[in-house]
Design a protein around this motif. Structure first.
Motif, PDB file in Angstrom:
ATOM      1  N   SER A   5      33.998  48.203  41.906  1.00 24.59           N
ATOM      2  CA  SER A   5      34.476  48.797  43.350  1.00 24.59           C
ATOM      3  C   SER A   5      34.073  47.931  44.486  1.00 24.59           C
ATOM      4  CB  SER A   5      33.789  50.186  43.542  1.00 24.59           C
ATOM      5  OG  SER A   5      32.380  49.973  43.489  1.00 24.59           O
ATOM      6  N   GLU A   6      32.933  47.146  44.374  1.00 23.58           N
ATOM      7  CA  GLU A   6      32.655  46.270  45.659  1.00 23.58           C
ATOM      8  C   GLU A   6      31.826  45.182  45.133  1.00 23.58           C
ATOM      9  OE1 GLU A   6      31.353  47.631  49.698  1.00 23.58           O
ATOM     10  OE2 GLU A   6      29.380  46.741  48.886  1.00 23.58           O
ATOM     11  N   ARG A  38      45.808  40.519  47.656  1.00 20.53           N
ATOM     12  CA  ARG A  38      44.877  41.217  48.555  1.00 20.53           C
ATOM     13  C   ARG A  38      45.944  41.985  49.499  1.00 20.53           C
ATOM     14  NH1 ARG A  38      41.639  37.626  53.397  1.00 20.53           N
ATOM     15  NH2 ARG A  38      41.087  39.428  54.471  1.00 20.53           N
ATOM     16  N   ARG A  94      40.118  44.151  50.414  1.00 22.00           N
ATOM     17  CA  ARG A  94      40.380  44.458  49.211  1.00 22.00           C
ATOM     18  C   ARG A  94      41.462  43.721  48.341  1.00 22.00           C
ATOM     19  NH1 ARG A  94      38.487  49.280  47.429  1.00 22.00           N
ATOM     20  NH2 ARG A  94      37.732  49.731  49.394  1.00 22.00           N
ATOM     21  N   TYR A  95      40.938  43.633  46.869  1.00 16.74           N
ATOM     22  CA  TYR A  95      41.808  42.747  46.066  1.00 16.74           C
ATOM     23  C   TYR A  95      42.179  43.554  45.018  1.00 16.74           C
ATOM     24  CZ  TYR A  95      40.234  38.891  49.042  1.00 16.74           C
ATOM     25  OH  TYR A  95      39.919  37.869  49.993  1.00 16.74           O
ATOM     26  N   TYR A  96      43.170  43.422  44.358  1.00 12.31           N
ATOM     27  CA  TYR A  96      43.783  43.876  43.208  1.00 12.31           C
ATOM     28  C   TYR A  96      44.419  43.095  42.121  1.00 12.31           C
ATOM     29  CZ  TYR A  96      44.099  47.770  46.398  1.00 12.31           C
ATOM     30  OH  TYR A  96      43.857  48.427  47.561  1.00 12.31           O
ATOM     31  N   GLY A 114      41.279  48.892  43.365  1.00 12.95           N
ATOM     32  CA  GLY A 114      40.949  47.570  44.055  1.00 12.95           C
ATOM     33  C   GLY A 114      39.441  47.405  44.039  1.00 12.95           C
ATOM     34  N   THR A 115      39.249  46.341  44.539  1.00 12.51           N
ATOM     35  CA  THR A 115      37.786  45.754  44.581  1.00 12.51           C
ATOM     36  C   THR A 115      37.705  45.223  45.986  1.00 12.51           C
ATOM     37  OG1 THR A 115      37.535  45.002  42.446  1.00 12.51           O
ATOM     38  CG2 THR A 115      35.897  43.841  43.762  1.00 12.51           C
ATOM     39  N   ARG A 116      36.644  45.813  46.678  1.00 12.69           N
ATOM     40  CA  ARG A 116      36.153  45.527  48.102  1.00 12.69           C
ATOM     41  C   ARG A 116      35.092  44.336  48.058  1.00 12.69           C
ATOM     42  NH1 ARG A 116      35.138  47.653  53.297  1.00 12.69           N
ATOM     43  NH2 ARG A 116      34.390  45.989  54.681  1.00 12.69           N
TER      44      ARG A 116
END
Length: 261
Positions: A5-6, A38, A94-96, A114-116
Motif C-alpha cells: 500500500s505504501e 502514475r 500513487r503508482y499502478y 495502487g502503491t503510494r
C-alpha cells in the motif's frame, strides 16, 4: 495482483515498488506486456512499458523508455516489481502495475488500489539573501526544501531570533516541499544563522550583512554625462553620438530627439 500500500524512499536513492501476480499456466507460452503508470483515470501517465516474449527471460522496454525506470522482477516468475533510480520529491504519488497476456485469449490484470510512493528528503537551504534599503530597513530571507517540510530557526550573535514564515515561493508540486522564512530588521555589520531541520537531518548557513557602500560621486560632471555613464558598455556608439550632440547647438539636439522618436 499483490502490491504494497505504501513505499518510502529517500531523495537521491533508488526505490523499488513491489508487484506480483498469478495467471493461468498456459500463459507461460504467451507474450506478456508489462506496464506501470502514475495516477489513475484520465490523469494517468505511463512511466514504464516492456514486452516479454516466450522463452525469453528478459522484458524488452519501449525504445523511448526513460532510463530512470527499470523492471526489477521477472514477469515469467510473476514478478513485475519496478525500480526507480535516483528518486526525487517529484516522484511522490500513487503508482499502478498492469500485465497483459497476449495471444488468442487476450486478458489483462491490473492492481486497482495502487502503491503510494512517499519520497522524503533531508533539509536543504536553497537561498539566503538580504532585501531592503537603509531607509526602509533590511530583511533576511532563507528559502529551504525538504520532506517533511523543514522547521526553520534564526540565530543572532547571542541568541535565537523571532522569524516569520512567508510560505511557498511559487505554486506547483515542488513548492509543496519548499518554504521561505524571513527575519526582519537585520543590522548591517552583523551575522545571522539560518537553521533548517526535519527528522532526516539538519543544515545551517551563515549570512554576513555588509554595511552599505557610500554612493559614488563624479565631481563637476554635468547631469547629461552622469546619465550616459550608466549606459551599458554595448551602447558605446550611442554614447559617442549623444556626447557629440550635447556639444552642438540646442537646435541640433532638438532635431535629433524628434528623429529618434
Amino acid at each position: 495482483m499483490s502490491v504494497q500500500s505504501e513505499v518510502r524512499g529517500i531523495d537521491g536513492y533508488p526505490v523499488v515498488l513491489p508487484c506480483t501476480f498469478n495467471h493461468p499456466q498456459h500463459s507461460q507460452h504467451s507474450s506478456l506486456q508489462v506496464m506501470w503508470h502514475r495516477g489513475h483515470g484520465q490523469s494517468a501517465v505511463v512511466i514504464y512499458r516492456c514486452t516479454s516474449r516466450p522463452a525469453d527471460p528478459s522484458c524488452e522496454p519501449d525504445p523511448d523508455q526513460d532510463q530512470r525506470y527499470r523492471l526489477e522482477g521477472n514477469p515469467r516468475e510473476h514478478d513485475l516489481s519496478l525500480r526507480i533510480n535516483s528518486a526525487t520529491l517529484q516522484d511522490n504519488g500513487r503508482y499502478y502495475c498492469r500485465v497483459e497476456v497476449l495471444g488468442r485469449e487476450h486478458v489483462s490484470f491490473e492492481d486497482k488500489m495502487g502503491t503510494r510512493l512517499r519520497v522524503e528528503a533531508p533539509p536543504r537551504i536553497l537561498a539566503l539573501l538580504v532585501e531592503g534599503s537603509e531607509l526602509l530597513g533590511y530583511t533576511a530571507l532563507c528559502q529551504v526544501q525538504g520532506s517533511p517540510l523543514p522547521d526553520v530557526q534564526w540565530f543572532g550573535p547571542d541568541n535565537q531570533l523571532e522569524a516569520s514564515p512567508v510560505g511557498p515561493p511559487a505554486l506547483g508540486a515542488p513548492a509543496r516541499y519548499r518554504s521561505v522564512s524571513e527575519l526582519r530588521d537585520v543590522e548591517p555589520g552583523q551575522q545571522y544563522v539560518c537553521s533548517a531541520s526535519n527528522p532526516l537531518g539538519k543544515e545551517q548557513a551563515t549570512l554576513f550583512v555588509l554595511p552599505p557602500r557610500p554612493p559614488l560621486s563624479v565631481g563637476g560632471a554635468p547631469p547629461h554625462i552622469l546619465l550616459l555613464l550608466s549606459v551599458d558598455l554595448g551602447a558605446k556608439l550611442l554614447l559617442l553620438v549623444l556626447m557629440g550632440v550635447w556639444m552642438m547647438p540646442g537646435g541640433a539636439l532638438q532635431r535629433l530627439c524628434c528623429w529618434t522618436r
